[in-house]
Write an enzyme that holds these catalytic residues in place. Structure first.
Site, PDB file in Angstrom:
ATOM      1  N   ASP A 146     -11.797  95.058 -31.615  1.00  0.00           N
ATOM      2  CA  ASP A 146     -12.529  94.379 -32.690  1.00  0.00           C
ATOM      3  C   ASP A 146     -14.027  94.617 -32.572  1.00  0.00           C
ATOM      4  O   ASP A 146     -14.686  94.998 -33.540  1.00  0.00           O
ATOM      5  CB  ASP A 146     -12.255  92.871 -32.641  1.00  0.00           C
ATOM      6  CG  ASP A 146     -10.846  92.526 -33.094  1.00  0.00           C
ATOM      7  OD1 ASP A 146     -10.173  93.410 -33.648  1.00  0.00           O
ATOM      8  OD2 ASP A 146     -10.422  91.372 -32.876  1.00  0.00           O
ATOM      9  N   ASP A 159     -12.696  89.694 -29.012  1.00  0.00           N
ATOM     10  CA  ASP A 159     -11.502  89.660 -29.860  1.00  0.00           C
ATOM     11  C   ASP A 159     -11.597  88.438 -30.764  1.00  0.00           C
ATOM     12  O   ASP A 159     -11.660  87.302 -30.278  1.00  0.00           O
ATOM     13  CB  ASP A 159     -10.246  89.590 -28.975  1.00  0.00           C
ATOM     14  CG  ASP A 159      -9.016  90.089 -29.699  1.00  0.00           C
ATOM     15  OD1 ASP A 159      -9.153  90.792 -30.708  1.00  0.00           O
ATOM     16  OD2 ASP A 159      -7.896  89.767 -29.254  1.00  0.00           O
ATOM     17  N   LYS A 218     -10.027  85.855 -33.348  1.00  0.00           N
ATOM     18  CA  LYS A 218      -8.722  85.313 -33.710  1.00  0.00           C
ATOM     19  C   LYS A 218      -8.888  84.172 -34.710  1.00  0.00           C
ATOM     20  O   LYS A 218      -9.884  83.446 -34.690  1.00  0.00           O
ATOM     21  CB  LYS A 218      -7.984  84.780 -32.466  1.00  0.00           C
ATOM     22  CG  LYS A 218      -7.683  85.842 -31.413  1.00  0.00           C
ATOM     23  CD  LYS A 218      -6.723  86.900 -31.933  1.00  0.00           C
ATOM     24  CE  LYS A 218      -6.416  87.928 -30.869  1.00  0.00           C
ATOM     25  NZ  LYS A 218      -5.538  89.024 -31.367  1.00  0.00           N
TER      26      LYS A 218
END
Length: 340
Positions: free
Chosen positions: A246, A259, A261
């Site tokens: 990412d 990352d 989420k």
């Protein structure tokens, strides 16, 4: 009167001491003569007791407990003999064996010791974005999905069946499709923010599906700087797996694989993110062993954003924590390779 005289005579003959008692009875006193005779008592000489020589006051309780014990006395030697007869000779004490931590067979370090770090170039401010190569190498996501524990599979299936009961099969498919779409839009919005270096991208209107997620991560974005990669493909040259990272940037001064989420439920602790730490560790190892990247990463960051705009939970992974999850990832990778 005759009886009294007889007793007096008898007492004189025996030679005992006459005693007179006055006992109150019905508020009147009557003379009462009591006679006692003396007798010679011959005491047997007691056998000598060694405990009599002990300071009785100082060891009163000990002496009493020993001398008053009625059963047969036992010595350490007799107890040992009895134990040997009943149970055999005592076995030597062995310290309990600790459960060994499982280690990967094909261990590869998280940090690449042979990687050459190039000097910072003039265009380093532009984040890298390498396309994901479509090869036969498995992806990190695929490996983790196919090596779930039976417990993880059970809870995922139970959640799926519960959602199907509430939404129906078609409703559940639409629900999961929307979740993936929201995640993609959220990542695209973040990419636009980092590339434009301004927060104008989050002012796309209140009806935007990602407005809540962007509002949720606003306080985290303030601590992020020096973005080095965005939605960039990585592959581990030695272990032969790939993935799509990412973001790689500094979080509070530490270079991290980040990352992003999305979640409908709060996840305030790292353990609430399930296999996400293993995914981050896998990406860190891939970057460090990928010749396309002229830097190495030691830390990770998982940011859980919420649609309702509540503050996101950032979970920082220091180098020690990343190393722990790296070993777990290697075990999952070996499990996948054994199955396939």
């Amino acid at each position: 009167l005759v009886r009294m005289q007889f007793l007096q005579i008898l007492s004189r003959k025996v030679g005992s001491l006459e005693m007179r008692f006055q006992i109150p009875f019905c508020q009147k006193q009557f003379p009462y003569t009591c006679l006692s005779t003396s007798a010679c008592v011959y005491n047997k000489k007691k056998k000598g007791n060694s405990y009599e020589q002990v300071d009785q006051e100082k060891y009163k309780n000990l002496v009493h407990s020993v001398t008053s014990y009625k059963t047969s006395a036992q010595t350490p030697e007799t107890i040992l003999e009895e134990d040997n007869f009943l149970y055999g000779p005592p076995a030597k004490h062995r310290p309990p064996i600790k459960a060994r931590t499982k280690t990967p067979k094909n261990w590869v370090p998280l940090i690449n010791p042979s990687k050459r770090i190039l000097p910072v170039s003039s265009d380093s401010s532009i984040p890298m974005k390498i396309g994901l190569q479509r090869t036969k190498m498995p992806s990190v996501t695929r490996i983790l999905q196919q090596t779930l524990s039976p417990q993880q599979v059970f809870y995922l299936e139970r959640w799926k069946q519960k959602m199907i009961e509430e939404l129906g099969k078609e409703g559940f498919e639409e629900y999961t499709k929307n979740l993936f779409l929201q995640g993609e839009l959220f990542h695209s919005a973040l990419e636009s923010i980092f590339l434009s270096k301004e927060m104008a991208a989050r002012d796309q209107g209140e009806d935007d599906v990602v407005a809540g997620y962007l509002s949720s991560v606003e306080h985290v974005l303030e601590d992020i700087s020096e973005v080095k990669a965005l939605e960039s493909g990585v592959h581990h040259e030695t272990l032969q797996y790939l993935g799509l990272v990412d973001c790689v940037a500094k979080y509070r001064g530490q270079l991290c694989v980040i990352d992003w989420k999305t979640s409908e439920k709060p996840k305030p602790f790292l353990q609430n993110t399930y296999d996400n730490p293993l995914q981050v560790a896998a990406y860190i190892g891939a970057i460090n062993h990928d010749a396309n990247y002229d830097f190495q990463v030691r830390c990770g960051l998982i940011v859980v954003a919420y649609k309702n705009g509540s503050p996101a939970h950032p979970h920082f992974m220091d180098p020690d924590l990343c190393s722990q999850y790296w070993n777990k990832w290697l075990l999952r990778l070996e499990e996948y390779m054994d199955k396939n």
